[in-house]
Scaffold this motif. Structure first.
Motif, mmCIF file in Angstrom:
data_model
loop_
_atom_site.group_PDB
_atom_site.id
_atom_site.type_symbol
_atom_site.label_atom_id
_atom_site.label_comp_id
_atom_site.label_asym_id
_atom_site.label_seq_id
_atom_site.Cartn_x
_atom_site.Cartn_y
_atom_site.Cartn_z
ATOM 1 N N ASP A 101 0.843 -1.191 0.000
ATOM 2 C CA ASP A 101 0.000 0.000 0.000
ATOM 3 C C ASP A 101 0.877 1.238 0.000
ATOM 4 O O ASP A 101 1.496 1.576 1.004
ATOM 5 N N ASN A 102 0.928 1.914 -1.116
ATOM 6 C CA ASN A 102 1.720 3.136 -1.246
ATOM 7 C C ASN A 102 0.863 4.376 -1.052
ATOM 8 O O ASN A 102 1.272 5.482 -1.423
ATOM 9 N N HIS A 103 -0.332 4.209 -0.496
ATOM 10 C CA HIS A 103 -1.222 5.319 -0.161
ATOM 11 C C HIS A 103 -1.510 6.215 -1.364
ATOM 12 O O HIS A 103 -1.619 7.426 -1.233
#
Length: 171
Positions: A101-103
């Motif tokens: 999850d790289n936002h």
């Protein structure tokens, strides 16, 4: 014939082992530029001589190159296209595969002079790593612990991109 099929399957299976993405320990070690566990080693690269090269390769200029093991390493750009340089070859940042999850943060540019360059290794997996804190944004706030990074597998040449919150657990 069965031996040939078995050999081909073995090649596919063993190839998939080498192309697995880096572990979270490797990712955090890269982004923090220090080993996150005893099983990981981090060799910080301290470029002593930075060279700027116009028309480096494939229409890319290289505003930041240094020597590593007899080859060029660093950062290159061509208009809106950006790339890492490792052992004299270009690896486009736009082709980087996201890790976890790289936002919502997409592969992006960074200031190479402010980045940390290293080689991270765990077992047989070794990565050329560059980590950055988005050019110093949030020096005094919680954002100072958000780091981005690129990890290039030195064997398979697969490029990964990651964004993580790297606040030390004791804080």
């Amino acid at each position: 014939m069965n031996k040939l099929v078995f050999a081909a399957l073995l090649g596919v299976v063993s190839g998939s082992v080498f192309s697995s993405p880096p572990s979270e320990l490797l990712v955090h070690s890269c982004l923090q530029h220090e080993a996150a566990a005893p099983s990981v080693t981090v060799k910080l690269l301290d470029p002593h001589e930075i060279v700027e090269q116009d028309d480096y390769a494939q229409g890319f200029d290289a505003p930041y190159t240094f020597q590593y093991k007899g080859g060029d390493a660093g950062y290159a750009k061509r208009k809106s296209d950006l790339a890492l340089i490792y052992m004299g070859k270009l690896y486009r940042l736009s082709s980087a595969m996201p890790l976890g999850d790289n936002h919502g943060v997409k592969p992006s540019s960074f200031t190479p002079y402010l980045a940390h360059w290293s080689i991270v290794q765990q077992g047989t997996q070794q990565y050329f790593c560059v980590s950055f804190n988005f050019d110093g944004l949030g020096q005094s706030g919680d954002f100072q612990y958000v780091h981005g990074g690129y990890l290039l597998n030195t064997q398979t040449k697969e490029l990964y991109y990651s964004v993580r919150h790297t606040r030390p657990s004791g804080e």
